[in-house]
Design an enzyme around this catalytic site. Structure first.
Site, short mmCIF file in Angstrom:
data_model
loop_
_atom_site.label_atom_id
_atom_site.label_comp_id
_atom_site.label_asym_id
_atom_site.label_seq_id
_atom_site.Cartn_x
_atom_site.Cartn_y
_atom_site.Cartn_z
N TYR A 192 0.34 -1.08 0.17
CA TYR A 192 -0.35 0.24 0.24
C TYR A 192 0.54 1.07 0.25
O TYR A 192 2.03 1.04 0.38
CB TYR A 192 -0.86 0.37 1.20
CG TYR A 192 -0.29 0.59 2.60
CD1 TYR A 192 -0.17 2.01 2.53
CD2 TYR A 192 0.64 0.00 3.03
CE1 TYR A 192 0.44 2.70 3.83
CE2 TYR A 192 1.06 0.27 4.17
CZ TYR A 192 0.84 1.48 4.23
OH TYR A 192 1.72 2.70 5.92
N PHE A 478 -0.88 -6.33 9.88
CA PHE A 478 -0.50 -6.45 8.51
C PHE A 478 1.13 -6.67 8.15
O PHE A 478 1.74 -6.95 8.59
CB PHE A 478 -0.43 -5.05 7.93
CG PHE A 478 -0.24 -4.62 6.74
CD1 PHE A 478 -0.42 -5.64 5.54
CD2 PHE A 478 0.79 -3.49 6.45
CE1 PHE A 478 -0.57 -5.64 4.28
CE2 PHE A 478 1.24 -2.95 4.79
CZ PHE A 478 0.69 -4.22 3.86
N ASN A 480 3.13 -7.28 5.49
CA ASN A 480 3.73 -6.11 5.23
C ASN A 480 4.82 -5.79 6.26
O ASN A 480 6.02 -5.30 6.32
CB ASN A 480 4.03 -5.73 3.91
CG ASN A 480 3.80 -5.71 3.16
OD1 ASN A 480 4.70 -7.54 2.62
ND2 ASN A 480 4.01 -5.28 1.75
N TYR A 481 4.26 -5.39 7.58
CA TYR A 481 5.09 -4.78 8.95
C TYR A 481 5.15 -5.63 9.68
O TYR A 481 4.87 -6.22 10.61
CB TYR A 481 3.82 -4.05 9.83
CG TYR A 481 3.29 -2.91 8.34
CD1 TYR A 481 4.26 -2.69 7.56
CD2 TYR A 481 3.27 -1.83 9.43
CE1 TYR A 481 3.81 -1.34 7.18
CE2 TYR A 481 2.80 -0.66 8.70
CZ TYR A 481 3.14 -0.51 7.28
OH TYR A 481 3.19 1.37 6.96
N ARG A 482 5.97 -7.21 8.95
CA ARG A 482 5.88 -8.85 10.03
C ARG A 482 6.77 -8.19 11.48
O ARG A 482 7.74 -7.00 11.50
CB ARG A 482 7.21 -8.82 8.69
CG ARG A 482 7.99 -10.11 9.69
CD ARG A 482 6.81 -11.54 9.01
NE ARG A 482 7.35 -11.44 7.68
CZ ARG A 482 6.26 -12.65 6.41
NH1 ARG A 482 5.93 -12.95 7.35
NH2 ARG A 482 7.33 -12.28 5.67
#
Ligand SMILES: Cc1cc2nc3c(=O)[nH]c(=O)nc-3n(C[C@H](O)[C@H](O)[C@H](O)COP(=O)(O)OP(=O)(O)OC[C@H]3O[C@@H](n4cnc5c(N)ncnc54)[C@H](O)[C@@H]3O)c2cc1C
Ligand SMILES: *[C@@H]1O[C@H](CO)[C@@H](O)[C@H](O)[C@H]1NC(C)=O
Ligand SMILES: *[C@@H]1O[C@H](CO)[C@@H](O)[C@H](O)[C@H]1NC(C)=O
Ligand SMILES: *[C@@H]1O[C@H](CO)[C@@H](O)[C@H](O)[C@H]1NC(C)=O
Ligand SMILES: *[C@@H]1O[C@H](CO)[C@@H](O)[C@H](O)[C@H]1NC(C)=O
Ligand SMILES: *[C@@H]1O[C@H](CO)[C@@H](O)[C@H](O)[C@H]1NC(C)=O
Ligand SMILES: *[C@@H]1O[C@H](CO)[C@@H](O)[C@H](O)[C@H]1NC(C)=O
Ligand SMILES: *[C@@H]1O[C@H](CO)[C@@H](O)[C@H](O)[C@H]1NC(C)=O
Ligand SMILES: *[C@@H]1O[C@H](CO)[C@@H](O)[C@H](O)[C@H]1NC(C)=O
Length: 575
Positions: A192, A478, A480-482
């Site tokens: 995003y 989220f 991608n925010y591992r």
């Protein structure tokens, strides 16, 4: 006695075989023992030279190749686990061979594109592993007439934006604001950026993809089928195969866009709390051409020396002119006090530089820069907010942030297109009903375990403090925010139960479908990592799939491959 001596030869042969097998599979592979067999195997899959794409630990370039795409200094220390080999494919058969050969010698394969994973899981592991480093796969083909681009996994977002801009000033692509982020991880994890309210996620614009599966076959969308194509648009590529490229639909961008940044500080008698209350009312509901990110940071007070205070910064992109956004916000968001002087009109490509914090004289080719000289130590976490936080709630939060001292928030407003896409259209489930996403963010510059524990534990404490204000059952996050704090999968078992813990946080109701697809396409769980999609619990881990769906999918894959190969042979034959 007699009986046993009679049986002895058979038993010992059996034991010998058993021992041999066990020791062959149990003996931990070492950097020395892996290089030669891996290379020999790789040679079988390509007619070209392969010795120049495999870096052993003894190679003088090993460290620089490994470090080139480490983007978190926490995983750049001498005690960070190192891969036995780094494989840097330059052509598709290298990738196919690397998958097959890693599987043959039974070693874990980690796939890295841009290396921005916040927990470094694309390049570290607690078991012996090889890195498949995709940085040579950076071709980008932009087709302006059809408004599509084919983007290889190792390209960076900055390169994508630049290559589009080279060909058209009125096309763009909705993705992240940091130009060095890699396409492979970013798109497979959702992706995003600042056009999210107008255009949704990056994956909402993926129209095709190319993947190398666990058998080393290459499939496009048609060949891989709807299920796998669905999974790799937000479910994380690394659970399913090696993404070679995505084909994306471009979006229209106006010739002139507007950016602004407005700061308010609690200690300067500015109404930070009121501002945030109003932001919550406006940002997720306003014109979808407007994306207003809100940063909240504990900072040193300029009024009272030695004290900490809260600073709020609103950073925005408006897909239109300054006059229009000022008029809009005078009406909707008077507490911001936005004037035309606070706004800068520019081209879309310059706005990407502005968001990337480049100096305003920087030319677009800075987006091609890959060699960062350094990176901070960092920790990130995420949450979703579904009902506005009250005035009292915000004031308590400011106190907690000041007490902890360093961890800040980034509030990213949703709404607009995000509320229009169904929550099961892609694996990314956080759509209608979410007002904004919180990123917890703490960076520091001093190395050392104590310092690291200090900062990671303050981020965790703030996360725990936020429990009453954010989503629950599940408490969403989220991908991608591992964040490995929310659960990890221990290796070597079909740990569906462990996988469920983080899986429902990242994927909510989409988790089960991801498991089903995973079980069908990679029943032996070769493509695994600390937070990969697990195999279905009913599945027999010897590899013989007992799931009807899996058989069906394999059948259709094989059938399609046969048809394709047959067709190619036929074409060869007639020409
Ligand atoms: C400075 C910074 C800014 C960021 N900004 C944003 C943002 O604005 N928006 C946003 O959504 N996210 C953002 N992120 C998060 C980012 O999107 C994710 O970390 C993303 O996964 C990074 O992709 P990568 O290819 O660079 O990472 P990598 O570390 O290479 O990979 C991440 C994961 O994807 C897997 N993977 C990578 N390549 C492939 C492939 N070819 N095939 C299969 N699996 C693969 C890896 O194995 C790993 O599990 C940011 C991260 C950083 C560090
Ligand atoms: C490579 O191929 C040869 C013959 O094609 C085969 O004998 C050998 O086992 C293969 N080696 C590996 C490591 O796959
Ligand atoms: C290091 O590895 C690369 C890639 O395989 C190879 O081209 C190079 O010759 C090696 N260098 C040394 C000194 O071994
Ligand atoms: C990793 O360490 C090397 C030195 O060992 C340094 O040159 C490089 O900048 C560091 N990278 C990161 C991301 O910390
Ligand atoms: C990138 O494109 C060039 C030119 O078409 C080609 O030679 C090269 O093989 C491509 N690279 C990859 C990794 O596909
Ligand atoms: C916004 O503009 C006003 C004047 O129009 C100015 O006083 C104020 O400092 C500006 N704010 C920022 C953050 O630049
Ligand atoms: C803060 O808000 C109050 C009322 O909500 C208002 O009277 C006051 O002027 C505001 N202060 C600033 C600095 O905007
Ligand atoms: C860059 O910003 C400065 C103020 O920070 C301004 O004076 C200058 O005009 C800007 N330059 C461009 C090219 O926008
Ligand atoms: C831990 O953090 C606190 C506050 O941020 C600081 O005062 C303290 O010195 C830190 N300790 C270490 C070991 O960094």
């Amino acid at each position: 006695m007699e009986k046993s001596s009679f049986l002895a030869p058979g038993i010992s042969l059996f034991l010998l075989l058993l021992l041999f097998n066990v020791s062959a599979s149990v003996a931990a592979p070492t950097a020395e023992s892996v290089y030669t067999p891996f290379l020999q195997c790789l040679r079988n899959y390509t007619s070209e030279q392969v010795s120049n794409i495999v870096f052993a630990q003894t190679n003088s370039s090993f460290s620089s190749v490994l470090q080139a795409y480490i983007r978190n200094a926490r995983f750049n220390t001498t005690s960070t686990p190192k891969p036995l080999l780094v494989v840097t494919p330059t052509r598709e058969p290298h990738v196919q061979g690397a998958v097959i050969c890693a599987k043959n010698i039974n070693i874990q394969l980690k796939i890295r594109s841009g290396g921005h994973d916040y927990e470094g899981i694309s390049y570290i592991s607690d078991q012996p592993f090889i890195i498949l480093d995709m940085f040579h796969f950076r071709n980008i083909t932009v087709d302006v007439r059809n408004e599509v681009a084919v983007v290889q996994a190792g390209a960076t977002l900055g390169e994508v934006y630049y290559r589009i801009w080279e060909k058209s000033k009125v096309l763009g692509f909705p993705a992240g604001v940091c130009p060095t982020v890699g396409v492979g991880g970013h798109l497979s994890g959702g992706g995003y950026g600042n056009m999210l309210r107008k255009h949704g996620l990056s994956v909402d614009h993926v129209v095709d993809a190319k993947i190398v599966d666990v058998k080393g076959w290459i499939f496009d969308k048609e060949g891989m089928g709807e299920d796998l194509f669905w999974a790799i648009r937000g479910g994380g590529g690394a659970s399913y195969g090696v993404i070679l490229s995505y084909t994306v639909k471009l979006v229209a961008v106006p010739e002139v866009v507007t950016v602004f940044r407005v700061m308010k500080s609690l200690d300067q008698n500015e109404n930070v709390t009121e501002l945030v209350l109003q932001w919550q009312q406006v940002a997720p509901h306003t014109d979808d051409r407007l994306f207003m990110r809100l940063l909240l940071q504990p900072v040193s007070s300029k009024v009272v020396k030695g004290q900490r205070t809260i600073r709020a910064t609103v950073m925005a992109l408006f897909l239109g002119g300054a006059g229009e956004v000022v008029t809009l916000l005078e009406k909707e968001f008077p507490l911001l006090g936005l004037s035309k002087d606070n706004c800068t009109e520019m081209s879309w490509i310059d706005s990407m530089l502005w968001w990337g914090n480049f100096d305003n004289t920087t030319k677009p080719d800075a987006l091609l820069e890959r060699d960062l000289n350094s990176a901070s130590f960092l920790k990130r976490k995420s949450d979703y907010v579904q009902k506005p936080i009250s005035k009292d709630g915000l004031e308590e939060i400011w106190e907690k942030m000041v007490e902890l001292g360093k961890t800040g928030f980034v509030f990213n407003p949703y709404g607009g297109k995000m509320s229009e896409v169904a929550s099961d259209a892609t694996p990314f489930p956080h759509r209608l009903g979410n007002l904004f996403k919180i990123q917890y963010s703490v960076n520091w510059d001093e190395p050392g375990v104590d310092v690291e524990n200090n900062f990671t534990s303050q981020a965790r404490e703030l996360y725990s403090y936020m429990t009453p204000f954010v989503s629950n059952s599940p408490r969403s996050a989220f991908l991608n925010y591992r964040d490995l704090d929310i659960g990890t999968n221990s290796f070597g078992k079909n740990s569906y139960e462990e996988g469920r813990v983080y899986g429902v946080k990242y994927f909510n109701d989409n988790f089960e479908r991801l498991v089903k697809i995973k079980t069908a396409v990679d029943p032996e769980n070769f493509f695994r990592n600390e937070q990969s999609i697990p195999i279905h619990p009913g599945h027999d881990s010897t590899g013989a799939s007992n799931s009807g769906a899996a058989k069906l999918l394999h059948f259709s894959l094989c059938w399609k491959l046969t048809v394709k190969v047959g067709w190619l042979l036929f074409l060869k034959f007639i020409t």
